[in-house]
Write a protein that holds these residues in place. Sequence first.
Motif, PDB file in Angstrom:
ATOM      1  N   MET A 198       0.846  -1.183   0.000  1.00  0.00           N
ATOM      2  CA  MET A 198       0.000   0.000   0.000  1.00  0.00           C
ATOM      3  C   MET A 198       0.891   1.245   0.000  1.00  0.00           C
ATOM      4  SD  MET A 198      -2.957   1.074   2.702  1.00  0.00           S
ATOM      5  CE  MET A 198      -4.236   0.073   1.980  1.00  0.00           C
ATOM      6  N   SER A 199       0.542   2.188  -0.841  1.00  0.00           N
ATOM      7  CA  SER A 199       1.367   3.389  -0.911  1.00  0.00           C
ATOM      8  C   SER A 199       0.891   4.424   0.101  1.00  0.00           C
ATOM      9  CB  SER A 199       1.332   3.968  -2.325  1.00  0.00           C
ATOM     10  OG  SER A 199       0.036   4.433  -2.615  1.00  0.00           O
ATOM     11  N   ARG A 200       1.814   5.213   0.532  1.00  0.00           N
ATOM     12  CA  ARG A 200       1.524   6.255   1.505  1.00  0.00           C
ATOM     13  C   ARG A 200       1.211   7.560   0.784  1.00  0.00           C
ATOM     14  NH1 ARG A 200       1.552   3.375   6.022  1.00  0.00           N
ATOM     15  NH2 ARG A 200       3.440   2.294   6.558  1.00  0.00           N
ATOM     16  N   HIS A 201       0.587   8.456   1.514  1.00  0.00           N
ATOM     17  CA  HIS A 201       0.147   9.739   0.978  1.00  0.00           C
ATOM     18  C   HIS A 201       0.663  10.836   1.897  1.00  0.00           C
ATOM     19  CE1 HIS A 201      -2.570  12.694  -0.797  1.00  0.00           C
ATOM     20  NE2 HIS A 201      -2.959  13.011   0.425  1.00  0.00           N
ATOM     21  N   LEU A 202       1.255  11.885   1.317  1.00  0.00           N
ATOM     22  CA  LEU A 202       1.766  13.011   2.093  1.00  0.00           C
ATOM     23  C   LEU A 202       0.736  14.128   2.094  1.00  0.00           C
ATOM     24  CD1 LEU A 202       4.208  14.156   3.649  1.00  0.00           C
ATOM     25  CD2 LEU A 202       4.966  15.147   1.491  1.00  0.00           C
ATOM     26  N   PHE A 203       0.369  14.552   3.291  1.00  0.00           N
ATOM     27  CA  PHE A 203      -0.610  15.614   3.473  1.00  0.00           C
ATOM     28  C   PHE A 203      -0.003  16.671   4.376  1.00  0.00           C
ATOM     29  CE2 PHE A 203      -3.883  17.496   6.215  1.00  0.00           C
ATOM     30  CZ  PHE A 203      -4.720  18.062   5.260  1.00  0.00           C
ATOM     31  N   THR A 204      -0.143  17.942   3.991  1.00  0.00           N
ATOM     32  CA  THR A 204       0.323  19.028   4.851  1.00  0.00           C
ATOM     33  C   THR A 204      -0.747  20.112   4.919  1.00  0.00           C
ATOM     34  OG1 THR A 204       1.436  20.161   3.038  1.00  0.00           O
ATOM     35  CG2 THR A 204       2.777  18.671   4.346  1.00  0.00           C
ATOM     36  N   THR A 205      -0.826  20.730   6.070  1.00  0.00           N
ATOM     37  CA  THR A 205      -1.734  21.846   6.266  1.00  0.00           C
ATOM     38  C   THR A 205      -1.230  22.641   7.452  1.00  0.00           C
ATOM     39  OG1 THR A 205      -4.070  22.497   6.445  1.00  0.00           O
ATOM     40  CG2 THR A 205      -3.354  20.645   7.815  1.00  0.00           C
ATOM     41  N   ASP A 206      -1.781  23.822   7.655  1.00  0.00           N
ATOM     42  CA  ASP A 206      -1.434  24.560   8.864  1.00  0.00           C
ATOM     43  C   ASP A 206      -2.636  25.335   9.368  1.00  0.00           C
ATOM     44  OD1 ASP A 206      -1.477  26.963   7.323  1.00  0.00           O
ATOM     45  OD2 ASP A 206       0.645  26.752   6.886  1.00  0.00           O
ATOM     46  N   PHE A 207      -2.574  25.634  10.660  1.00  0.00           N
ATOM     47  CA  PHE A 207      -3.649  26.338  11.337  1.00  0.00           C
ATOM     48  C   PHE A 207      -3.039  27.398  12.243  1.00  0.00           C
ATOM     49  CE2 PHE A 207      -5.088  21.983  10.665  1.00  0.00           C
ATOM     50  CZ  PHE A 207      -6.310  22.183  10.033  1.00  0.00           C
ATOM     51  N   GLU A 208      -3.671  28.554  12.275  1.00  0.00           N
ATOM     52  CA  GLU A 208      -3.226  29.585  13.203  1.00  0.00           C
ATOM     53  C   GLU A 208      -3.730  29.227  14.595  1.00  0.00           C
ATOM     54  OE1 GLU A 208      -3.204  34.439  13.728  1.00  0.00           O
ATOM     55  OE2 GLU A 208      -4.397  33.543  12.124  1.00  0.00           O
ATOM     56  N   ILE A 209      -2.900  29.480  15.587  1.00  0.00           N
ATOM     57  CA  ILE A 209      -3.283  29.175  16.964  1.00  0.00           C
ATOM     58  C   ILE A 209      -2.783  30.301  17.860  1.00  0.00           C
ATOM     59  CG2 ILE A 209      -1.258  27.715  17.375  1.00  0.00           C
ATOM     60  CD1 ILE A 209      -3.243  25.847  18.940  1.00  0.00           C
ATOM     61  N   ASN A 210      -3.653  30.795  18.711  1.00  0.00           N
ATOM     62  CA  ASN A 210      -3.324  31.953  19.542  1.00  0.00           C
ATOM     63  C   ASN A 210      -2.720  31.517  20.871  1.00  0.00           C
ATOM     64  OD1 ASN A 210      -4.329  33.853  17.671  1.00  0.00           O
ATOM     65  ND2 ASN A 210      -6.401  33.419  18.357  1.00  0.00           N
ATOM     66  N   ALA A 211      -1.478  31.080  20.814  1.00  0.00           N
ATOM     67  CA  ALA A 211      -0.739  30.690  22.012  1.00  0.00           C
ATOM     68  C   ALA A 211       0.740  30.731  21.657  1.00  0.00           C
ATOM     69  CB  ALA A 211      -1.145  29.292  22.462  1.00  0.00           C
ATOM     70  N   SER A 212       1.581  30.879  22.648  1.00  0.00           N
ATOM     71  CA  SER A 212       3.019  30.944  22.389  1.00  0.00           C
ATOM     72  C   SER A 212       3.578  29.552  22.100  1.00  0.00           C
ATOM     73  CB  SER A 212       3.747  31.542  23.594  1.00  0.00           C
ATOM     74  OG  SER A 212       3.749  30.614  24.666  1.00  0.00           O
ATOM     75  N   THR A 213       4.697  29.525  21.405  1.00  0.00           N
ATOM     76  CA  THR A 213       5.336  28.239  21.106  1.00  0.00           C
ATOM     77  C   THR A 213       5.763  27.539  22.397  1.00  0.00           C
ATOM     78  OG1 THR A 213       7.459  29.343  20.758  1.00  0.00           O
ATOM     79  CG2 THR A 213       6.112  28.938  18.812  1.00  0.00           C
ATOM     80  N   LYS A 214       6.223  28.307  23.381  1.00  0.00           N
ATOM     81  CA  LYS A 214       6.638  27.711  24.662  1.00  0.00           C
ATOM     82  C   LYS A 214       5.464  27.060  25.380  1.00  0.00           C
ATOM     83  CE  LYS A 214      10.656  30.531  25.637  1.00  0.00           C
ATOM     84  NZ  LYS A 214      11.245  31.586  26.440  1.00  0.00           N
ATOM     85  N   MET A 215       4.308  27.663  25.260  1.00  0.00           N
ATOM     86  CA  MET A 215       3.126  27.091  25.896  1.00  0.00           C
ATOM     87  C   MET A 215       2.645  25.843  25.137  1.00  0.00           C
ATOM     88  SD  MET A 215      -0.490  28.925  26.479  1.00  0.00           S
ATOM     89  CE  MET A 215      -1.881  28.054  27.109  1.00  0.00           C
ATOM     90  N   LEU A 216       2.715  25.875  23.809  1.00  0.00           N
ATOM     91  CA  LEU A 216       2.197  24.783  22.984  1.00  0.00           C
ATOM     92  C   LEU A 216       3.086  23.545  22.969  1.00  0.00           C
ATOM     93  CD1 LEU A 216       0.985  26.841  19.915  1.00  0.00           C
ATOM     94  CD2 LEU A 216      -0.464  25.522  21.472  1.00  0.00           C
ATOM     95  N   TYR A 217       4.388  23.745  23.010  1.00  0.00           N
ATOM     96  CA  TYR A 217       5.315  22.630  22.794  1.00  0.00           C
ATOM     97  C   TYR A 217       5.052  21.416  23.694  1.00  0.00           C
ATOM     98  CZ  TYR A 217       9.503  19.956  21.913  1.00  0.00           C
ATOM     99  OH  TYR A 217      10.363  18.940  21.592  1.00  0.00           O
ATOM    100  N   PRO A 218       4.802  21.586  24.994  1.00  0.00           N
ATOM    101  CA  PRO A 218       4.527  20.396  25.827  1.00  0.00           C
ATOM    102  C   PRO A 218       3.293  19.608  25.379  1.00  0.00           C
ATOM    103  CG  PRO A 218       5.044  22.285  27.206  1.00  0.00           C
ATOM    104  CD  PRO A 218       4.883  22.798  25.805  1.00  0.00           C
TER     105      PRO A 218
END
Length: 131
Positions: free
Chosen positions: A1-21
């Motif tokens: 079975m072949s794999r499929h690459l999907f990419t997308t992005d979403f804006e999120i109102n939080a700092s990277t330091k808060m989100l990373y965990p």
Amino acid sequence: MSRHLFTTDFEINASTKMLYPYLSTASGLAQWMADDVTVDEDKVYNFIWDEEDHRARMVSHRTNHYVKFEFLPETDEENDDPAYFELRLEMNELTQSVFIKITDYSDMDDNDELYDLWYSLVDNLKETVGG
């Protein structure tokens, strides 16, 4: 079975330091991504969706920037082409907006279905962090 690459992005109102965990720890991921997430002594993450185990390793990460999880192969053919997902935090310097960029390399090949799935998961994350 072949794999499929999907990419997308979403804006999120939080700092990277808060989100990373929420992207890099089992307890953080369990709050928004899966029914449960555990990590064993070999640092193998077990993502539980609909009572099914999906085991993965964090194969790369950079604190406050990104994580990449590669699913452990279940068959010999998956050894050569493992499924993975990457969650990357990017900041637009001009607007100071934070985006979560998602790369999903899997057997699912319906872009609309993948978008809906990730939209729902990121919406869970936004509710969790208040972003």
